[in-house]
Design a protein around this motif. Structure first.
Motif, PDB file in Angstrom:
ATOM      1  N   SER A 128      45.258  29.832  57.779  1.00  0.00           N
ATOM      2  CA  SER A 128      46.420  29.218  57.489  1.00  0.00           C
ATOM      3  C   SER A 128      47.637  29.895  58.197  1.00  0.00           C
ATOM      4  N   ASP A 129      48.784  29.202  58.723  1.00  0.00           N
ATOM      5  CA  ASP A 129      49.658  29.927  59.187  1.00  0.00           C
ATOM      6  C   ASP A 129      50.986  29.193  58.601  1.00  0.00           C
ATOM      7  N   SER A 130      52.009  29.874  58.822  1.00  0.00           N
ATOM      8  CA  SER A 130      53.430  29.359  58.360  1.00  0.00           C
ATOM      9  C   SER A 130      54.132  28.780  59.576  1.00  0.00           C
ATOM     10  N   GLY A 131      53.448  28.123  60.443  1.00  0.00           N
ATOM     11  CA  GLY A 131      54.083  27.638  61.718  1.00  0.00           C
ATOM     12  C   GLY A 131      54.781  26.418  61.890  1.00  0.00           C
ATOM     13  N   ILE A 132      54.533  25.810  62.840  1.00  0.00           N
ATOM     14  CA  ILE A 132      55.579  24.488  63.023  1.00  0.00           C
ATOM     15  C   ILE A 132      54.848  23.320  62.668  1.00  0.00           C
ATOM     16  N   GLY A 133      53.530  23.303  62.431  1.00  0.00           N
ATOM     17  CA  GLY A 133      52.674  22.313  62.126  1.00  0.00           C
ATOM     18  C   GLY A 133      52.351  21.341  63.103  1.00  0.00           C
ATOM     19  N   ILE A 134      51.702  20.457  62.990  1.00  0.00           N
ATOM     20  CA  ILE A 134      51.247  19.408  63.783  1.00  0.00           C
ATOM     21  C   ILE A 134      52.017  18.007  63.624  1.00  0.00           C
ATOM     22  N   PRO A 135      52.665  17.292  64.605  1.00  0.00           N
ATOM     23  CA  PRO A 135      53.283  15.887  64.001  1.00  0.00           C
ATOM     24  C   PRO A 135      52.283  15.083  63.497  1.00  0.00           C
ATOM     25  N   PRO A 136      52.377  14.300  62.542  1.00  0.00           N
ATOM     26  CA  PRO A 136      51.647  13.321  61.881  1.00  0.00           C
ATOM     27  C   PRO A 136      51.158  12.284  62.889  1.00  0.00           C
ATOM     28  N   GLU A 137      51.877  12.090  63.899  1.00  0.00           N
ATOM     29  CA  GLU A 137      51.585  10.813  64.940  1.00  0.00           C
ATOM     30  C   GLU A 137      50.454  11.490  65.861  1.00  0.00           C
ATOM     31  N   GLU A 138      50.126  12.689  65.871  1.00  0.00           N
ATOM     32  CA  GLU A 138      49.359  13.319  66.952  1.00  0.00           C
ATOM     33  C   GLU A 138      47.978  13.819  66.208  1.00  0.00           C
ATOM     34  N   THR A 139      48.101  13.827  64.889  1.00  0.00           N
ATOM     35  CA  THR A 139      46.791  14.494  64.208  1.00  0.00           C
ATOM     36  C   THR A 139      45.349  14.038  64.459  1.00  0.00           C
ATOM     37  N   ASN A 140      45.401  12.744  64.956  1.00  0.00           N
ATOM     38  CA  ASN A 140      43.781  12.215  65.040  1.00  0.00           C
ATOM     39  C   ASN A 140      43.396  12.885  66.593  1.00  0.00           C
ATOM     40  N   LYS A 141      44.260  13.506  67.282  1.00  0.00           N
ATOM     41  CA  LYS A 141      43.827  13.901  68.697  1.00  0.00           C
ATOM     42  C   LYS A 141      43.585  15.413  68.567  1.00  0.00           C
ATOM     43  N   VAL A 142      43.465  16.167  67.792  1.00  0.00           N
ATOM     44  CA  VAL A 142      43.757  17.649  67.759  1.00  0.00           C
ATOM     45  C   VAL A 142      42.529  18.198  68.424  1.00  0.00           C
ATOM     46  N   PHE A 143      41.329  17.550  68.110  1.00  0.00           N
ATOM     47  CA  PHE A 143      40.200  18.211  68.593  1.00  0.00           C
ATOM     48  C   PHE A 143      39.681  17.716  69.912  1.00  0.00           C
ATOM     49  N   GLN A 144      40.603  16.869  70.640  1.00  0.00           N
ATOM     50  CA  GLN A 144      40.222  16.236  71.774  1.00  0.00           C
ATOM     51  C   GLN A 144      40.337  17.489  72.829  1.00  0.00           C
ATOM     52  N   LYS A 145      39.730  17.286  73.893  1.00  0.00           N
ATOM     53  CA  LYS A 145      39.821  18.151  75.286  1.00  0.00           C
ATOM     54  C   LYS A 145      41.221  18.110  75.768  1.00  0.00           C
ATOM     55  N   PHE A 146      41.784  19.069  75.984  1.00  0.00           N
ATOM     56  CA  PHE A 146      43.388  19.166  76.658  1.00  0.00           C
ATOM     57  C   PHE A 146      44.175  18.625  75.843  1.00  0.00           C
ATOM     58  N   PHE A 147      44.116  18.404  74.397  1.00  0.00           N
ATOM     59  CA  PHE A 147      45.203  18.150  73.611  1.00  0.00           C
ATOM     60  C   PHE A 147      46.379  18.951  73.619  1.00  0.00           C
ATOM     61  N   ARG A 148      47.542  18.818  73.468  1.00  0.00           N
ATOM     62  CA  ARG A 148      48.418  19.859  73.214  1.00  0.00           C
ATOM     63  C   ARG A 148      49.401  18.909  72.358  1.00  0.00           C
ATOM     64  N   ALA A 149      49.944  19.362  71.189  1.00  0.00           N
ATOM     65  CA  ALA A 149      50.769  18.647  70.434  1.00  0.00           C
ATOM     66  C   ALA A 149      52.136  18.945  70.987  1.00  0.00           C
ATOM     67  N   ALA A 150      53.237  17.733  70.956  1.00  0.00           N
ATOM     68  CA  ALA A 150      54.384  17.626  71.660  1.00  0.00           C
ATOM     69  C   ALA A 150      55.225  18.971  71.167  1.00  0.00           C
ATOM     70  N   ASN A 151      55.336  19.331  69.938  1.00  0.00           N
ATOM     71  CA  ASN A 151      56.146  20.299  69.369  1.00  0.00           C
ATOM     72  C   ASN A 151      55.556  21.747  69.692  1.00  0.00           C
ATOM     73  N   ALA A 152      54.297  21.718  70.144  1.00  0.00           N
ATOM     74  CA  ALA A 152      53.665  22.941  70.556  1.00  0.00           C
ATOM     75  C   ALA A 152      53.935  23.369  72.135  1.00  0.00           C
ATOM     76  N   ILE A 153      54.076  22.168  72.800  1.00  0.00           N
ATOM     77  CA  ILE A 153      54.330  22.573  74.253  1.00  0.00           C
ATOM     78  C   ILE A 153      55.919  23.204  74.325  1.00  0.00           C
ATOM     79  N   LYS A 154      56.601  22.409  73.580  1.00  0.00           N
ATOM     80  CA  LYS A 154      57.950  22.853  73.265  1.00  0.00           C
ATOM     81  C   LYS A 154      58.049  24.501  72.993  1.00  0.00           C
ATOM     82  N   ASN A 155      57.512  24.794  71.968  1.00  0.00           N
ATOM     83  CA  ASN A 155      57.361  26.027  71.337  1.00  0.00           C
ATOM     84  C   ASN A 155      56.606  27.027  72.267  1.00  0.00           C
TER      85      ASN A 155
END
Lengths: 332, 125
Positions: free
Chosen positions: A252-279
């Motif tokens: 567990s982390d106390s981080g920025i979380g994954i936006p709900p609209e992107e949670t279904n892609k998390v385990f896909q190859k080359f997935f990067r959450a939009a807020n992750a790319i920003k941070n």
């Protein structure tokens, strides 16, 4: 004539002769007939045997032919396999050499840009600083991709070779924590392990692969947790005594979380959450894909809960990745 | 600064060496350098550094592992902390360096020189 016949009939020797003659003839006839049919049977049998032998020979020849074909196929396969192995080795060598050769100049560029951005190589204005900073971000991205290529290569080259051994998972986690001490202390993040009071049994796992999963999850957790935050690894033994017989581990982390609209892609190859790319622009999007693959091969499952702190989501911000590891792997 | 700490950088890449030296000198350390394995092995007892940064892939017939073994085999030098600073970074290399007595292992590309300074301060404190 009738007289003569009468003499004969009345003569006993005639009867003896008569009886003997007919008995003999009868026996002889019977004998010949029997012999003839036995011969017939024998001839039939012989014919049958000959055809059977001919058939067997044919089958034999076919078998030999098939055998030869099989042998040449096997030879072909062996050759192809050897060829593949050489290719695989060449590829692995290529990747490790290249990545190493790449890392040295990349480190040089990174350090230079880092020092330049901080004004340690001479005074710079805001615009220069911004451009140099973007250069630094890009080079960090390349370094991260190179690192992940190395990881993927080490998985690929051992794709079929899962070496399940009873392993002390607590010690494994300690080892991984040791590895991340530097990275965590730079961001003043505390790394915490929570485990049940009862001892955790040894688990059948491939230590190198599970290490990779833990590294990926902890690395992500540290990356996306703000300075001074906390990363917790929890061991849950609630499923150990169930039918499933598995240990649950979560990060567990106390981080920025994954936006709900992107949670279904998390385990896909080359997935990067939009807020992750920003941070954290330097991720490659391969880490979770790798982790998912490894846990599946262990017959476990992996999932996550996240809260990106968006409106209405409530609760505290952060992400928890959890996975299960069966205590025992079925013998194949 | 009366007691300027002496750091030896063993690195064959000229540019990385000069960048590291510049950074360390800027932070007030005395920097000496070695460019290959034999060079490092002869320089260490002579210069008695307080800390050594050691690359693993080195020219000259002796690599970083050889240098590390030589440092730890010599009574006079075996207590000098060694930070292995390489790009190899495979698990086997890290384990090997640790078992030979390295204080820490850093993959160059994954750290900045600021991280390195923090590390040095931590070890030399």
């Amino acid at each position: 004539m009738s007289w003569l016949s009468f003499v004969f009939i009345t003569e006993p020797s005639f009867w003896v002769f008569f009886v003997l003659f007919f008995t003999g003839a009868f026996c002889l006839g019977y004998y010949w007939q029997g012999k003839e049919s036995r011969v017939k049977i024998l001839i039939e049998e012989a014919n049958l045997k000959t055809t059977q032998i001919a058939e067997l020979e044919k089958v034999n020849q076919e078998l030999e032919k098939k055998n030869r074909e099989l042998y040449s196929k096997e030879l072909e396969l062996t050759m192809a396999n050897k060829h593949l192995q050489t290719l695989e080795q060449a590829k692995s060598k290529f990747v490790s050499v290249t990545t190493h050769q790449l890392r040295t100049p990349l480190a040089a560029v990174k350090w230079t840009l880092d020092m330049a951005t901080k004004g340690e190589l001479g005074i710079i204005d805001e615009e220069q600083k911004e451009f140099l900073g973007k250069g630094l971000t890009s080079v960090n991205r390349v370094i991260s991709i190179v690192n992940d290529l190395l990881k993927i290569d080490s998985i690929d080259s051992a794709r079929e070779e899962y070496d399940f051994k009873p392993t002390d998972i607590v010690k494994l986690i300690d080892d991984v924590f040791f590895e991340f001490n530097n990275q965590a202390s730079v961001k003043k993040i505390s790394l915490v392990v929570e485990k049940p009071k009862t001892a955790i049994p040894y688990i059948d796992l491939d230590a190198d692969k599970i290490r990779m999963v833990l590294e990926n999850l902890i690395d992500n957790a540290i990356k996306y947790t703000p300075i001074g935050g906390q990363v917790t690894v929890r061991l849950l033994d609630s499923r150990i005594n169930s039918v499933e017989g598995a240990l649950e581990i979560s990060v567990s982390d106390s981080g920025i979380g994954i936006p709900p609209e992107e949670t279904n892609k998390v385990f896909q190859k080359f997935f990067r959450a939009a807020n992750a790319i920003k941070n954290e622009p330097d991720g490659s999007g391969l880490g979770l894909f790798i982790a998912h693959d490894i846990i599946e091969k262990h017959n476990g499952s992996i999932w996550f809960k996240t809260n990106s702190g968006k409106e209405g989501s409530g609760g505290s911000q952060g992400t928890t990745f959890s996975f299960t590891l069966p205590l025992h792997q079925k013998k194949v | 600064m009366a007691d300027k700490k002496k750091v030896l950088i063993v690195e064959d890449d000229e540019f990385l060496r000069s960048l590291t030296a510049k950074k360390l000198e800027g932070e007030g350390y005395e920097v000496i350098v070695a460019v290959d394995g034999p060079n490092a092995i002869s320089s260490i007892p002579e210069n008695a550094p307080d800390l050594i940064f050691l690359d693993l892939l080195l020219p000259g017939g002796k690599d970083g592992f050889d240098v590390l073994t030589a440092i730890k085999a010599d009574e006079k030098t075996k207590n000098i902390p060694v930070i292995v600073f390489s790009n190899l970074g495979q698990k086997e290399d890290i384990e090997k360096a640790k078992s030979l007595g390295a204080e820490d292992f850093l993959v160059k590309a994954n750290f900045t020189l600021d991280d390195v300074i923090l590390k040095i301060k931590e070890i030399l404190k």
